[in-house]
Design an enzyme around this catalytic site. Structure first.
Site, mmCIF file in Angstrom:
data_model
loop_
_atom_site.group_PDB
_atom_site.id
_atom_site.type_symbol
_atom_site.label_atom_id
_atom_site.label_comp_id
_atom_site.label_asym_id
_atom_site.label_seq_id
_atom_site.Cartn_x
_atom_site.Cartn_y
_atom_site.Cartn_z
ATOM 1 N N SER A 1 -39.412 23.004 93.403
ATOM 2 C CA SER A 1 -39.311 23.964 92.299
ATOM 3 C C SER A 1 -40.078 25.203 92.736
ATOM 4 O O SER A 1 -41.312 25.265 92.617
ATOM 5 C CB SER A 1 -39.890 23.385 91.008
ATOM 6 O OG SER A 1 -39.113 22.299 90.548
ATOM 7 N N THR A 2 -39.338 26.154 93.297
ATOM 8 C CA THR A 2 -40.024 27.322 93.854
ATOM 9 C C THR A 2 -40.724 28.134 92.783
ATOM 10 O O THR A 2 -41.671 28.869 93.089
ATOM 11 C CB THR A 2 -39.003 28.217 94.591
ATOM 12 O OG1 THR A 2 -37.950 28.565 93.687
ATOM 13 C CG2 THR A 2 -38.418 27.502 95.789
ATOM 14 N N CYS A 3 -40.261 28.016 91.523
ATOM 15 C CA CYS A 3 -40.931 28.782 90.485
ATOM 16 C C CYS A 3 -42.368 28.307 90.279
ATOM 17 O O CYS A 3 -43.231 29.050 89.818
ATOM 18 C CB CYS A 3 -40.149 28.715 89.174
ATOM 19 S SG CYS A 3 -39.852 27.032 88.604
ATOM 20 N N PHE A 4 -42.622 27.035 90.592
ATOM 21 C CA PHE A 4 -43.979 26.495 90.470
ATOM 22 C C PHE A 4 -44.620 26.235 91.822
ATOM 23 O O PHE A 4 -45.710 25.670 91.875
ATOM 24 C CB PHE A 4 -43.957 25.177 89.673
ATOM 25 C CG PHE A 4 -43.550 25.352 88.232
ATOM 26 C CD1 PHE A 4 -44.429 25.908 87.329
ATOM 27 C CD2 PHE A 4 -42.293 24.971 87.800
ATOM 28 C CE1 PHE A 4 -44.062 26.067 85.997
ATOM 29 C CE2 PHE A 4 -41.919 25.138 86.479
ATOM 30 C CZ PHE A 4 -42.808 25.693 85.569
ATOM 31 N N GLY B 1 -44.398 30.258 86.101
ATOM 32 C CA GLY B 1 -43.480 29.705 87.092
ATOM 33 C C GLY B 1 -42.043 30.104 86.852
ATOM 34 O O GLY B 1 -41.318 30.465 87.778
#
EC number: 2.3.2.26
Length: 1124
Positions: free
Chosen positions: A1090-1093, A762
């Site tokens: 949370s765009t990373c996840f 992520g």
């Protein structure tokens, strides 16, 4: 050897064999000595031998001295005699120059006999010139029979001697003609003199002795002339004339005067006409005279009356009759090297253009001989340079010896060859096809606009004629069949197509000219397609598939017709812009393109699937390349702007599962399908195949976690304040293997403290998205946006950055990493740049003009209007320059590089530093209307390729370090964009709901979750749903294969506090979320992500309306981490 001899005196003695006496008493004494010593005996024999040899040498010397003296005396005597004779000859000509009375023919005969007796070219050239002038002067005398040189032919005693003398004189004239250079003024006068001698004494028409009462002598004199001409022919008259004509005409401007050219060609015609065009004389005439470069062109300009003689004797028909026999044509071609064969062909074509009636009657024979000549040259045409090849300006690399002296004349020869694909000859050759009418629809098509002054421009020049075509609407031509392939009509059309196809593969350096000429007529290609559809009992496709398995001459001719159609049609569509294809519908209606593409798609698929392509070579390989090239031009045009229905390109009889099984077994035909026509497989199956290929490579490289081993992990530390710089420094040095492997990122905040959290893909996703977001920001000037739809492409002025090429390579690696890991990034690229990323710009079928609208539609419109402009191009005030915006400042640059690509010499070797010179040259260039197309393509190529060539190459290098070119070759330009940025289809909420993971007490039946899905489905517009997806995943488009392939999976978590206070899920928070127990009303908080996840953090709202309001506000403000 010693012999005994007794003299009359009674005394005996011995003599040697040479007659020298030796006393017997001495012999006896020697005998006594020999008895004493054997050494003395050997010495005696040796001394005798030496004495004998010395005497022989002395005699040879005396004999040689006598011989040398005799030869010297003879030489001196001859030289003395020659000097006396030459002095006598000089005195003769000196007296003649003094203006005394005319010399009699007998005097001239005697002096000529003396000159011929001692004639040497270098020493007696001036005397021979005076003799010729004296002889010609005698022939001009009026009413003086004794002065006429030819009168000696009537003397019984001198007839034979005179004939021998005139033969020798005329042959010496030929020898001089063989050495003289017509470009030198003094020598050109001598050429005229000697040609006059030959013309005068090989025909009786100018002999005054035959006038009046002498007319009865004409038959006898004609016989003498024929005898003289026959003698000259045997000694090589035609070779002499060939050398003379070639020297004078094998240059851009001829240096032979009208009289000289007339005399030389008249001499060449006389033996052929006198022999009534016998084969024995037609052959040398063709080999030596008709092979002179651009002879007919020069005759038509300088002395057209000579061509009238050729036409009056119907010589073209006789040439065709002679050359249509294969053995004769081969013999003539083998006597000539490649350049001279082309010259012969050019002269025949020029004659044909002057005699259309003959061509109409002798089409079959003319087509046959032209095809044979081209086939002969084709044997020596090669594809590459080697020690055995020579460069030819028309044929390309040629494995036969090349006469470079003809290179100056090749432009004129090329102009003659252009008659082959000129409109008059095409109309004659394809008269059977062009005479037919295409069926018209009774009901006009709705999409075709009627002609009006606004959309139909007047046609005033050649260029416009090539592009303004019929706008009639025709029935869709389908393979109906019914025409026998062995009929005379079909055989004729096939032989003509073979001729033009052979010219395309032989005349490699003017191939585009040939294709342009063949596509000039409005209806040739549509009618040829209609003709193809009528062939065979069941129509074109089945017939041509059967021809692939037959190695007969008939099958080869039919396939050549298909190749010609494909090559010409591909060329036409390539040079047409979208207005001409979709609106004006030049040559082909869109419905016809659908039918043609279906035929081509099936044909290429069958060639591959039936194993024909696997071992194809020669003509079969050329056929496949032609058909496949035409197919891909149509497919790529359809990808840019659709004309075919949905699923038109798919093969219903090819199941993806079967193809994948064959790929697993390494079957060649399955690999060829992916290489040449991947579009026959559904797009989703190709994406799945792509992901499988990536997975297999990861397994092969050991990049996948297994029970026995873990992949190597690369750790990098990134400061958020210098994310791009740190990422560039740490990742650009990584090996290809490491870039494909696992990369873990640890962020350091502005205070220099490591951020909490463990990177399980992520964090790296967030890092990758942020890097890509920053490098593609136009403000950084690495990339620019197109006008209109604002799509990205490398900035031409990005060179202002230090190490800008390394930056582009880094960007390519980051983009490749995203595609490699299946991370979709919202980066909309310009279509022309995606084409370069796929390598399409290296294809011979690629057209820069087609892609230009994706860069600048207004510039495209203005540029293409040049070829429709009917006025003086200088009125537009165009110059070879362009304006460049560098960091807000507009600067002017010269556009010399446009011309340098096509015309290396430019307007001169000097550098032009001001606009005026380029403008003058530009106007001169455009005086040739054919160059307008070249300019348009060069300008488009410059804007989309040349300006960003280095940047694009660096980015592609980085991208391909992770993504193999054969992987992306499966996709078209729009499909590659979807592979990078996700599917442009509407979001499937059911698929998203199915693959959602819940945290913090949320579950699928939780009321907040039910409200969320209902709001997305019922209350949000498609655009808002896309904004919601971008809010959570950073990309507004769903993954190509659905949300099952979204990594990490989409998840929703119930949160109670702000992000900065959030410590993760606890047992209490999960229970409160599950049972909807709130510490306090979260109405003031906004949803975050949370765009990373791919994680949506959703407060446990008490009302659906509050959730709708807060969610809409959050996605419209794109808050993410920043605002809660």
């Amino acid at each position: 050897m010693i012999t005994w001899h007794f003299w009359d005196t009674g005394r005996s003695s011995v003599i040697y064999t040479d007659g020298s006496p030796f006393p017997l008493q001495s012999l006896c004494n020697f005998a006594d000595m020999f008895t004493v010593s054997q050494t003395s005996r050997a010495w005696f024999i040796d001394r005798a031998r030496q004495a004998r040899e010395e005497r022989l040498v002395q005699k040879e010397r005396e004999r040689a001295a006598v011989g040398i003296q005799a030869r010297v005396r003879s030489f001196l005597c001859r030289r003395r005699l020659q000097r006396e004779i030459r002095r006598e000859i000089d005195e003769f000509f000196k007296a003649d120059d003094a203006g005394s009375s005319r010399r009699s023919a007998l005097c001239i005969f005697k002096i000529a006999r003396k000159l011929l007796f001692l004639f040497r070219m270098k020493e007696d050239n001036e005397r021979f010139e005076k003799l010729c002038r004296c002889i010609l002067s005698s022939m001009d005398a009026e009413n003086e029979p004794k002065v006429w040189y030819v009168s000696l032919a009537l003397s019984k005693d001198l007839t034979l001697l005179w004939i021998k003398q005139i033969k020798d004189l005329l042959w010496h004239c030929c020898e001089f003609l063989e050495q003289l250079k017509p470009e030198i003024l003094q020598e050109s006068r001598l050429i005229t003199l000697y040609l006059t001698m030959l013309v005068t004494f090989t025909d009786t028409s100018t002999w005054k002795i035959l006038r009046g009462k002498g007319e009865s002598l004409r038959p006898a004199m004609n016989h003498i002339c024929a005898n003289i001409m026959g003698h000259l022919n045997q000694r090589g008259l035609y070779s002499v004339l060939q050398i003379l004509l070639t020297r004078g005409l094998a240059r851009p401007r001829p240096c032979l005067s009208k009289g000289t050219l007339t005399a030389a060609f008249s001499l060449a015609l006389r033996p052929v006409i006198a022999a009534q065009f016998s084969d024995n004389l037609i052959r040398p005439f063709l080999v030596h005279i008709m092979s002179v470069p651009a002879l007919v062109t020069h005759l038509s300009v300088v002395t057209p009356e000579r061509l009238t003689v050729v036409e009056s004797h119907d010589m073209l028909r006789k040439f065709i009759t002679f050359l249509r026999a294969k053995d004769r044509c081969r013999d003539v071609c083998e006597s000539l090297e490649g350049s001279h064969t082309l010259c012969l062909m050019g002269n025949l074509l020029h004659l044909g253009s002057l005699s259309p009636r003959v061509l109409e009657e002798e089409t079959d024979g003319f087509v046959s001989l032209l095809t044979q000549m081209l086939c002969y040259c084709q044997k020596y045409v090669t594809q590459k340079k080697s020690n055995l090849t020579h460069w030819h300006p028309v044929l390309g690399w040629f494995s036969q010896s090349v006469d470079y002296g003809l290179n100056e004349s090749m432009p004129l020869v090329t102009k003659q060859l252009q008659f082959l694909w000129g409109v008059p000859l095409i109309r004659i050759f394809f008269s059977d096809i062009l005479s037919k009418k295409l069926l018209e629809n009774q009901e006009p098509a709705a999409h075709v606009q009627p002609a009006s002054p606004q959309n139909v421009l007047p046609v005033k020049n050649l260029l416009k004629r090539a592009f303004q075509k019929s706008a009639s609407v025709r029935n869709i031509l389908k393979p109906v069949g019914g025409k026998r392939v062995d009929s005379a009509e079909v055989q004729k059309v096939c032989s003509i197509c073979v001729l033009y196809q052979t010219s395309l593969t032989t005349l490699t350096q003017i191939r585009l000219q040939i294709l342009t000429g063949l596509t000039y007529l409005d209806d040739l290609l549509p009618k040829l397609w209609a003709f193809i559809c009528e062939l065979g009992p069941h129509g074109g496709l089945k017939l041509f598939l059967e021809c692939l398995n037959n190695d007969t001459e008939e099958s080869k001719q039919l396939l050549a017709m298909l190749m010609l159609f494909c090559d010409c049609s591909r060329h036409l569509i390539t040079i047409l812009d979208d207005i001409e294809v979709y609106e004006e519908q030049i040559s082909f209606k869109l419905e016809e393109l659908v039918t043609i593409s279906s035929f081509l798609n099936s044909f290429v698929f069958k060639m591959i699937w039936d194993g024909i392509v696997e071992n194809a070579k020669g003509e079969t390989l050329e056929l496949f390349q032609s058909v496949h090239g035409w197919l891909m031009v149509l497919y790529e045009r359809d990808c840019r702007r659709r004309f075919a229905p949905e699923d038109h390109w798919l093969r219903k009889d090819l199941k993806p599962s079967v193809l994948f099984q064959e790929l697993d077994k390494d079957r060649k035909r399955a690999q060829l399908i992916l290489q040449y026509i991947p579009h026959v497989i559904p797009h989703k199956n190709r994406v799945l195949l792509f992901r499988n290929m990536v997975t297999k490579e990861k397994e092969k490289l050991g990049l996948v976690e297994t029970s026995s081993a873990s992949p190597h992990v690369t750790h990098i530390t990134i400061r958020r304040s210098r994310m791009l710089e740190d990422g560039y420094e740490q990742l650009r040095q990584l090996s290809q293997h490491a870039m494909k492997g696992v990369i873990r990122v640890k962020f350091v905040n502005d205070l220099g403290v490591d951020e909490a959290g463990i990177d399980q893909d992520g964090v790296f996703k967030e890092f990758l998205e942020e890097i890509i977001k920053r490098v593609f920001d136009p403000a950084l000037n690495l990339f620019k946006t197109t006008s209109g739809d604002e799509r990205l492409y490398p900035s031409p002025t990005s060179y202002i950055h230090e190490n800008y090429l390394q930056l582009f390579e880094f960007v390519g690696k980051m983009l490749g990493k995203a595609v490699y890991e299946g991370i979709v990034v919202d980066v909309p690229f310009a279509s022309f740049f995606l084409s370069q990323l796929l390598g399409h710009h290296h294809s011979v079928f690629y057209s820069s003009v087609d892609e230009l609208p994706s860069l600048d539609s207004e510039f495209y419109k203005n540029l293409t209007s040049i070829k429709r402009y009917d006025g003086d191009i200088s009125d537009l005030g165009l110059t070879l320059s362009y304006d460049e915006d560098v960091m807000g400042q507009v600067g002017w640059r010269e556009r010399g590089s446009v011309l340098q690509a096509a015309y290396p010499a430019g307007p001169g070797s000097a550098h032009f530093s001001f606009r005026g010179c380029w403008a003058l040259y530009f106007r001169a260039l455009f005086s040739f209307v054919g160059y307008r197309i070249s300019y348009i393509h060069l300008m488009a190529h410059f804007r989309m390729h040349t300006q960003i060539k280095n940047q694009t190459a660096a980015l592609i290098s980085g991208f391909r370090s992770l993504i193999k070119p054969e992987w992306t070759r499966m996709f078209s330009t729009p499909e590659l964009q979807r592979l990078i940025s996700g599917d442009n289809a509407e979001i499937d909420l059911e698929d998203l709901k199915k693959h959602t993971v819940y945290y913090g007490g949320f579950h699928g039946s939780h009321r907040v979750i039910i409200w969320l899905w209902d709001i997305l489905a019922s209350d949000f517009t498609p655009n808002e749903r896309a904004m919601f997806l971008k809010f959570v995943t950073s990309c507004s488009r769903p993954p190509l294969l659905g949300f099952a392939y979204l990594k990490p999976p989409f998840s929703i978590r119930c949160v109670e506090v702000s992000d900065d206070q959030d410590t993760g899920d606890t047992l209490g928070s999960v229970l409160r979320g599950f049972f909807t127990i709130r510490k306090r009303e979260p109405g003031g908080r906004l949803p975050t992500s949370s765009t990373c996840f791919n994680l949506l953090k959703l407060p446990n709202y008490s009302k659906k309306s509050v959730l709708r309001e807060k969610l809409r506000y959050a996605i419209s403000m794109n808050t993410g981490f920043e605002l809660s």
